[in-house]
Scaffold this motif. Structure first.
Motif, PDB file in Angstrom:
ATOM      1  N   ARG A 326       0.853  -1.195   0.000  1.00  0.00           N
ATOM      2  CA  ARG A 326       0.000   0.000   0.000  1.00  0.00           C
ATOM      3  C   ARG A 326       0.882   1.235   0.000  1.00  0.00           C
ATOM      4  O   ARG A 326       1.849   1.316   0.772  1.00  0.00           O
ATOM      5  CB  ARG A 326      -0.893  -0.005   1.237  1.00  0.00           C
ATOM      6  CG  ARG A 326      -1.779   1.232   1.288  1.00  0.00           C
ATOM      7  CD  ARG A 326      -2.776   1.184   2.415  1.00  0.00           C
ATOM      8  NE  ARG A 326      -2.131   1.402   3.704  1.00  0.00           N
ATOM      9  CZ  ARG A 326      -2.786   1.321   4.868  1.00  0.00           C
ATOM     10  NH1 ARG A 326      -4.058   0.981   4.884  1.00  0.00           N
ATOM     11  NH2 ARG A 326      -2.157   1.540   6.004  1.00  0.00           N
ATOM     12  N   ASP A 329      -0.085   5.840   3.673  1.00  0.00           N
ATOM     13  CA  ASP A 329      -1.422   6.212   4.159  1.00  0.00           C
ATOM     14  C   ASP A 329      -1.261   7.086   5.397  1.00  0.00           C
ATOM     15  O   ASP A 329      -1.665   6.721   6.491  1.00  0.00           O
ATOM     16  CB  ASP A 329      -2.236   4.952   4.482  1.00  0.00           C
ATOM     17  CG  ASP A 329      -3.672   5.290   4.865  1.00  0.00           C
ATOM     18  OD1 ASP A 329      -4.144   6.373   4.483  1.00  0.00           O
ATOM     19  OD2 ASP A 329      -4.317   4.479   5.550  1.00  0.00           O
ATOM     20  N   LYS A 334      -2.972   8.258  11.536  1.00  0.00           N
ATOM     21  CA  LYS A 334      -1.547   8.006  11.316  1.00  0.00           C
ATOM     22  C   LYS A 334      -0.818   9.297  10.924  1.00  0.00           C
ATOM     23  O   LYS A 334      -0.324   9.415   9.810  1.00  0.00           O
ATOM     24  CB  LYS A 334      -1.368   6.941  10.218  1.00  0.00           C
ATOM     25  CG  LYS A 334      -2.090   5.626  10.513  1.00  0.00           C
ATOM     26  CD  LYS A 334      -1.788   4.562   9.499  1.00  0.00           C
ATOM     27  CE  LYS A 334      -2.834   4.240   8.492  1.00  0.00           C
ATOM     28  NZ  LYS A 334      -4.202   4.062   8.746  1.00  0.00           N
ATOM     29  N   ARG A 352      -5.423  13.086   3.651  1.00  0.00           N
ATOM     30  CA  ARG A 352      -4.765  11.858   4.094  1.00  0.00           C
ATOM     31  C   ARG A 352      -4.721  10.859   2.942  1.00  0.00           C
ATOM     32  O   ARG A 352      -5.408  11.011   1.946  1.00  0.00           O
ATOM     33  CB  ARG A 352      -5.469  11.259   5.326  1.00  0.00           C
ATOM     34  CG  ARG A 352      -6.907  10.919   5.141  1.00  0.00           C
ATOM     35  CD  ARG A 352      -7.448  10.052   6.295  1.00  0.00           C
ATOM     36  NE  ARG A 352      -6.793   8.746   6.340  1.00  0.00           N
ATOM     37  CZ  ARG A 352      -7.281   7.680   6.971  1.00  0.00           C
ATOM     38  NH1 ARG A 352      -8.433   7.776   7.625  1.00  0.00           N
ATOM     39  NH2 ARG A 352      -6.642   6.536   6.969  1.00  0.00           N
ATOM     40  N   MET A 422      -7.903   0.745  -2.109  1.00  0.00           N
ATOM     41  CA  MET A 422      -8.572   0.428  -0.855  1.00  0.00           C
ATOM     42  C   MET A 422      -9.969   1.024  -0.957  1.00  0.00           C
ATOM     43  O   MET A 422     -10.121   2.164  -1.391  1.00  0.00           O
ATOM     44  CB  MET A 422      -7.883   1.123   0.323  1.00  0.00           C
ATOM     45  CG  MET A 422      -6.466   0.758   0.574  1.00  0.00           C
ATOM     46  SD  MET A 422      -6.245  -0.530   1.785  1.00  0.00           S
ATOM     47  CE  MET A 422      -7.175  -0.078   3.194  1.00  0.00           C
ATOM     48  N   GLU A 424     -12.541   2.333   1.332  1.00  0.00           N
ATOM     49  CA  GLU A 424     -12.765   2.688   2.734  1.00  0.00           C
ATOM     50  C   GLU A 424     -13.586   3.963   2.884  1.00  0.00           C
ATOM     51  O   GLU A 424     -13.860   4.411   3.978  1.00  0.00           O
ATOM     52  CB  GLU A 424     -11.441   2.763   3.507  1.00  0.00           C
ATOM     53  CG  GLU A 424     -10.310   3.442   2.769  1.00  0.00           C
ATOM     54  CD  GLU A 424      -8.937   3.242   3.418  1.00  0.00           C
ATOM     55  OE1 GLU A 424      -8.857   2.647   4.496  1.00  0.00           O
ATOM     56  OE2 GLU A 424      -7.958   3.707   2.823  1.00  0.00           O
ATOM     57  N   ASP A 446     -11.624   1.850   8.310  1.00  0.00           N
ATOM     58  CA  ASP A 446     -12.047   3.203   7.948  1.00  0.00           C
ATOM     59  C   ASP A 446     -13.456   3.212   7.389  1.00  0.00           C
ATOM     60  O   ASP A 446     -14.222   4.129   7.665  1.00  0.00           O
ATOM     61  CB  ASP A 446     -11.060   3.813   6.941  1.00  0.00           C
ATOM     62  CG  ASP A 446      -9.842   4.372   7.665  1.00  0.00           C
ATOM     63  OD1 ASP A 446     -10.045   5.140   8.626  1.00  0.00           O
ATOM     64  OD2 ASP A 446      -8.709   4.030   7.295  1.00  0.00           O
ATOM     65  N   ARG A 456     -12.499   5.834  14.850  1.00  0.00           N
ATOM     66  CA  ARG A 456     -11.961   4.523  15.203  1.00  0.00           C
ATOM     67  C   ARG A 456     -11.108   4.572  16.459  1.00  0.00           C
ATOM     68  O   ARG A 456     -10.820   3.539  17.046  1.00  0.00           O
ATOM     69  CB  ARG A 456     -11.188   3.926  14.031  1.00  0.00           C
ATOM     70  CG  ARG A 456     -10.007   4.762  13.583  1.00  0.00           C
ATOM     71  CD  ARG A 456      -9.483   4.317  12.225  1.00  0.00           C
ATOM     72  NE  ARG A 456      -8.543   3.212  12.318  1.00  0.00           N
ATOM     73  CZ  ARG A 456      -7.901   2.699  11.267  1.00  0.00           C
ATOM     74  NH1 ARG A 456      -8.135   3.166  10.044  1.00  0.00           N
ATOM     75  NH2 ARG A 456      -7.040   1.731  11.420  1.00  0.00           N
TER      76      ARG A 456
HETATM   77 MG    MG Z   1      -7.651   2.596   6.355  1.00  0.00          MG
END
Ligand code: MG
Ligand code: PEP
Length: 538
Positions: A326, A329, A334, A352, A422, A424, A446, A456
């Motif tokens: 990936r 991210d 993060k 992001r 992804m 999400e 996510d 989360r």
């Molecule tokens: Mg995610």
């Protein structure tokens, strides 16, 4: 339950019933100081005794455990760090004062570090400080060890002390201090030792409980000392059921996953850091479904070659199985200092994932280049996080193609990785068929937070953030359907794929590729084996 129940943070493992063994911290005495020459010689001897002990211990373990011990041994060889100690001794300080002063200074620096990995090193340094002090006093203090399989209860347990205790005598560990990311927690996970940490100050009379019966329950995040007989029996029953499940999981771990209806399911693993594959047999999985490359950026943007080396390690480990890398991210849960934007009012809904990478062209191209290069060594897929709109894909494809053309022009070995997304973001999930990608991977962590409007990282709303919410399940169904329509793979790499009930739901939605946390692979396969689903269902 009766008895005394201490509440903490569950780190790992199943419920365990065993006698309690309380390990007390021992106050080390104080040397009076026998003059510079004698103090200098005493400390040098204590250091060399400690190095020998650490090296001996390091030879008996591997992976992260060996790394921690080697880090400690290397520090004891660091003349720059030791210089002020020798100077203080020459000026009249006792060996233990001089040593303690410099180590306390180093510990404070690490403990104040910005990043959690760095802070975890402070515990290793404390461990090292005390080891040398013990050697200096040539004492047996701290050598208090269990003689039967026990739950160790202590304020803290330094990593090297944990490693010195015969694993057969450690049924579980309950600590007053520590966090999920502390090194002793990491070691417990690697050794499969049930653990609860962060219970706070232990009761004053804790020492008298050695030998009492104890129940350590990482799932309930508790340690109970002296439970009543009914609670003890119930805990024993749960322990037997957990042992049975663990035996089935361990039997199935390195076998291909099949439902009871005979349908094969692909089980991949998630990799948060390349070191986790050090102790893993690739036979446990069909490949790597998610590499969270954020680890590479902990100390700023990495160069192409160092990224290449990290990815190469994983591709070689996977030995022909696909590896899904990936792209960065960063942002949301993060943040990366110096890379993510400061001052956003809501970083989870801000710049992001892919949104950030598209602004950091140089960093993005460097990452794509390292990924395309490593694709020469095995089947590599590239996946972009936080994709929202269908028209975000073409610019990524163009970048990837440009990077590949450049590598080709320069005669650099490379491959042609698939490009996937992804899923999400709810709007993307409900329109997945419109995205021109080679595969979909659903990031349920996510997706659930955005679909249920529950952050989360907020425990207070965790109960609402459910993967089995009908709205979330409809989104997963929609992505599975888009995969069928477009003839491309749909996997799930969020935590829902590591959770037994989540596995049932995902199979029912038609998902046939699950990417789970390595430690959960056996249990995921047990659940798959129990599923009645066969080809044609879902
Ligand atoms: Mg995610
Ligand atoms: C997810 O969101 O489900 C996912 C797998 O990515 P991360 O947890 O790294 O955000």
């Amino acid at each position: 339950m009766g008895g005394t129940t201490l509440h903490g943070i569950g780190v790992t493992g199943d419920i365990v019933v065993a006698p309690v063994f309380v390990m007390l911290e021992v106050e080390l005495g104080q040397r009076t100081g026998a003059g510079p020459d004698a103090e200098d010689a005493a400390l040098r001897e204590a250091i060399s005794t400690s190095v020998a002990a650490l090296e001996q211990l390091a030879a008996t373990v591997e992976g992260e455990a060996a790394e921690i011990l080697e880090f400690q041994a290397v520090l004891l060889d660091d003349e720059d760090m030791l210089e002020p100690v020798w100077r203080a001794i020459a000026a009249g300080a006792s060996a233990d004062d001089a040593w303690r002063t410099i180590m306390d200074h180093e510990i404070a620096e690490y403990a104040e570090g910005e990043d959690e990995v760095f802070r975890a090193r402070a515990a290793d340094l404390r461990d090292l400080r005390d080891r040398v002090l013990r050697a200096l006093h040539a004492s047996e203090e701290g050598a208090d060890r269990p003689t039967e399989p026990s739950i160790l209860v202590a304020s803290d347990l330094p990593p090297s002390v944990f490693l010195e205790i015969d694993p057969a005598l450690v049924s579980g560990v309950a600590l007053g201090e520590g966090s999920r990311t502390s090194h002793v927690a990491l070691l417990a996970r690697a050794r499969g030792v049930p653990m609860v940490v962060g219970m706070g100050a232990l009761p004053d009379d804790i020492a008298r409980h050695t030998g009492a019966s104890g129940v350590l329950d990482p799932e309930a995040e508790t340690m109970t000392i002296g439970p009543d007989p009914g609670a003890l029996d119930a805990a024993r029953e749960r322990m037997a059921a957990a042992a049975d499940l663990a035996a089935r999981a361990s039997f199935l771990t390195d076998r291909p996953a099949l439902t009871a209806g005979g349908m094969p399911v692909t089980v991949l693993i998630n990799v948060d850091h390349p070191s986790i594959v050090d102790d893993l047999d690739p036979a446990i999985c069909d490949g790597i479904g998610l590499v969270r490359t954020e680890f590479l950026f902990e100390r700023g943007a990495p160069g192409e070659d160092s990224q290449y080396e990290s990815y190469r390690k994983l591709v070689l480990w996977a030995d022909g199985r696909p590896v899904t890398l990936r792209t960065l991210d960063a942002g949301g849960d993060k943040p990366i200092p110096g890379i993510t934007l400061d001052g956003e009012t809501n970083p989870f809904l801000g710049v992001r994932g892919l949104r950030l990478s598209m602004r950091l062209e140089e960093i993005f191209d460097t990452q794509l280049r390292a990924m395309a290069r490593v694709a020469a060594l095995g089947p590599v897929k590239i996946m972009v996080p936080m994709v929202t709109a269908p028209d975000e894909i073409a610019p990524v494809r163009t970048r990837l193609e440009a990077v590949i053309a450049d590598l080709a022009a320069r005669g650099v070995d490379h491959g042609h990785p698939q490009l996937g997304m992804m899923v999400e973001v709810p709007a993307a999930a409900l329109s997945a068929e419109l995205f021109d990608v080679d595969f979909y991977s659903i990031g349920t962590n996510d997706l659930i937070q955005y679909a249920t409007a529950c952050a989360r990282d907020n425990r207070d709303v965790a109960a609402l953030a459910r993967g089995d919410h009908p709205g979330v399940l409809r989104m997963i169904d929609a992505v599975a359907q888009a995969g069928v329509e477009r003839g491309v793979e749909v996997s799930v790499c969020g935590d829902m794929a590591s959770d037994p009930e989540g596995v049932d739901r995902l199979l029912a939605s038609g998902v046939r590729v699950l990417s789970a946390a390595p430690a959960q692979v056996g249990r995921v396969k047990v659940r798959i084996a129990e599923s009645k689903i066969s080809d044609g269902d879902g």
